[in-house]
Design a protein around this motif. Sequence first.
Motif, PDB file in Angstrom:
ATOM      1  N   PRO A   3       6.768  -7.900   9.426  1.00 18.40           N
ATOM      2  CA  PRO A   3       5.884  -6.507   9.906  1.00 18.40           C
ATOM      3  C   PRO A   3       6.019  -6.516  11.279  1.00 18.40           C
ATOM      4  O   PRO A   3       5.999  -5.597  12.198  1.00 18.40           O
ATOM      5  CB  PRO A   3       4.579  -6.549   9.347  1.00 18.40           C
ATOM      6  CG  PRO A   3       4.673  -7.328   8.126  1.00 18.40           C
ATOM      7  CD  PRO A   3       5.689  -8.443   8.283  1.00 18.40           C
ATOM      8  N   ALA A   4       5.823  -7.819  12.016  1.00 21.19           N
ATOM      9  CA  ALA A   4       5.699  -7.824  13.605  1.00 21.19           C
ATOM     10  C   ALA A   4       6.253  -9.283  13.840  1.00 21.19           C
ATOM     11  O   ALA A   4       5.690 -10.280  14.421  1.00 21.19           O
ATOM     12  CB  ALA A   4       4.190  -7.898  13.804  1.00 21.19           C
ATOM     13  N   GLU A  10       7.059  -6.187   1.293  1.00 21.52           N
ATOM     14  CA  GLU A  10       7.583  -5.194   2.038  1.00 21.52           C
ATOM     15  C   GLU A  10       7.633  -3.821   0.754  1.00 21.52           C
ATOM     16  O   GLU A  10       7.600  -2.672   1.306  1.00 21.52           O
ATOM     17  CB  GLU A  10       8.892  -5.450   2.676  1.00 21.52           C
ATOM     18  CG  GLU A  10       8.787  -6.374   3.661  1.00 21.52           C
ATOM     19  CD  GLU A  10       7.808  -5.900   4.713  1.00 21.52           C
ATOM     20  OE1 GLU A  10       8.536  -5.112   5.603  1.00 21.52           O
ATOM     21  OE2 GLU A  10       6.964  -6.491   4.898  1.00 21.52           O
ATOM     22  N   ARG A  61      -0.612   4.517   8.399  1.00 25.94           N
ATOM     23  CA  ARG A  61       0.511   3.767   8.076  1.00 25.94           C
ATOM     24  C   ARG A  61       1.654   3.927   7.128  1.00 25.94           C
ATOM     25  O   ARG A  61       1.483   5.108   6.769  1.00 25.94           O
ATOM     26  CB  ARG A  61      -0.095   2.377   7.011  1.00 25.94           C
ATOM     27  CG  ARG A  61      -0.417   2.885   5.547  1.00 25.94           C
ATOM     28  CD  ARG A  61      -1.087   1.895   4.674  1.00 25.94           C
ATOM     29  NE  ARG A  61      -1.578   2.489   3.444  1.00 25.94           N
ATOM     30  CZ  ARG A  61      -0.794   2.307   2.292  1.00 25.94           C
ATOM     31  NH1 ARG A  61       0.433   1.882   2.468  1.00 25.94           N
ATOM     32  NH2 ARG A  61      -1.036   2.835   1.306  1.00 25.94           N
ATOM     33  N   LYS A 120       8.058 -10.223  16.434  1.00 23.88           N
ATOM     34  CA  LYS A 120       8.029 -10.670  17.879  1.00 23.88           C
ATOM     35  C   LYS A 120       6.739 -11.070  18.347  1.00 23.88           C
ATOM     36  O   LYS A 120       6.341 -11.955  19.163  1.00 23.88           O
ATOM     37  CB  LYS A 120       8.256  -9.402  18.975  1.00 23.88           C
ATOM     38  CG  LYS A 120       9.846  -9.201  18.822  1.00 23.88           C
ATOM     39  CD  LYS A 120      10.247  -8.218  19.786  1.00 23.88           C
ATOM     40  CE  LYS A 120      11.431  -8.004  19.855  1.00 23.88           C
ATOM     41  NZ  LYS A 120      12.116  -7.411  18.785  1.00 23.88           N
ATOM     42  N   SER A 121       5.621 -10.670  17.412  1.00 25.13           N
ATOM     43  CA  SER A 121       4.090 -11.030  17.965  1.00 25.13           C
ATOM     44  C   SER A 121       3.541 -11.899  16.872  1.00 25.13           C
ATOM     45  O   SER A 121       2.296 -12.605  17.099  1.00 25.13           O
ATOM     46  CB  SER A 121       3.459  -9.749  18.213  1.00 25.13           C
ATOM     47  OG  SER A 121       3.281  -9.020  16.995  1.00 25.13           O
ATOM     48  N   ARG A 122       3.879 -12.004  15.585  1.00 25.08           N
ATOM     49  CA  ARG A 122       3.360 -12.834  14.787  1.00 25.08           C
ATOM     50  C   ARG A 122       4.146 -13.807  14.183  1.00 25.08           C
ATOM     51  O   ARG A 122       5.299 -13.765  13.752  1.00 25.08           O
ATOM     52  CB  ARG A 122       2.888 -11.791  13.349  1.00 25.08           C
ATOM     53  CG  ARG A 122       2.286 -12.631  12.335  1.00 25.08           C
ATOM     54  CD  ARG A 122       2.051 -11.289  10.892  1.00 25.08           C
ATOM     55  NE  ARG A 122       1.254 -10.608  11.498  1.00 25.08           N
ATOM     56  CZ  ARG A 122       0.997  -9.501  10.651  1.00 25.08           C
ATOM     57  NH1 ARG A 122       1.544  -9.345   9.393  1.00 25.08           N
ATOM     58  NH2 ARG A 122      -0.025  -8.623  11.212  1.00 25.08           N
ATOM     59  N   GLN A 182      15.397   0.384  16.752  1.00 28.68           N
ATOM     60  CA  GLN A 182      13.968   0.218  16.211  1.00 28.68           C
ATOM     61  C   GLN A 182      12.700   1.216  17.011  1.00 28.68           C
ATOM     62  O   GLN A 182      11.889   1.385  16.221  1.00 28.68           O
ATOM     63  CB  GLN A 182      13.489  -1.322  16.526  1.00 28.68           C
ATOM     64  CG  GLN A 182      14.534  -2.253  16.041  1.00 28.68           C
ATOM     65  CD  GLN A 182      14.084  -2.336  14.558  1.00 28.68           C
ATOM     66  OE1 GLN A 182      13.138  -2.150  13.988  1.00 28.68           O
ATOM     67  NE2 GLN A 182      15.438  -2.472  13.604  1.00 28.68           N
TER      68      GLN A 182
END
Length: 238
Positions: free
Chosen positions: A204-205, A91, A116, A207-209, A133
């Motif tokens: 970084p993600a 990060e 980015r 909820k999806s990764r 968020q």
Amino acid sequence: MLIRRSSRASSESDAPRPVRRLRARAGFWVRFVLLRAVLVMAGSVVIYAVINPPMTWTMVVAARQHDLVDRQWVPLKDIAPVMRRSVVAAEDANFCLHWGFDMAEIRKVVASGSSRGASTLTQQTAKNAYLWQTRSWARKAAETALTPLIEAFWSKRRILEVYLNVAEFGPGVFGIHAAAREHFRTTPDRLTPVQAARLAAVLPAPKSRGTDQASRRSRSIADGAATIARDGRAACFE
């Protein structure tokens, strides 16, 4: 120049008295609100320098969508060093070198025209611990104001500790204690380099990764964690 000043002063003095009073009152309240906002932010930063944040807005919002996994606060000393290095490598590799804003990284992003972000761990901690968020100018302004305050009142170790304990590692999974248990059935102090890199790759993600999808990115994170251990960029939190 004198003519301009005199004409401006004349126009202000020519304004009706109620208008002048309204302007003065509006100016007073703007200064009052701004000063109180700064004091509240500074006070909250000082409090969280010694008291662990019990709940965050992100957790409150997430709790409306699904149950939250039980979490416990873990002091930084009880988190595997490789986990600390992996998060920093993933990060904010220059975490120990900046004062909250990585100007070198910002210049690179601006020069490349990339969309980015160049958000540092300190900025992310400000967002995760105090704010929401959803992207907005209001949130970014508050984050920008909180970041130097956090750097002024917290140590780098404290910033990383708070980050690791409030970050989301999956739907409803907040903090490194819950993440280590849910993903690998272990404790934060026993995380291996591979496990640490995979958890860092989720950030970084969240909820999806998942950890499986992030495995390719985790390889570069593992290399980065080893690199900052060798070149001294992990010195401020080891």
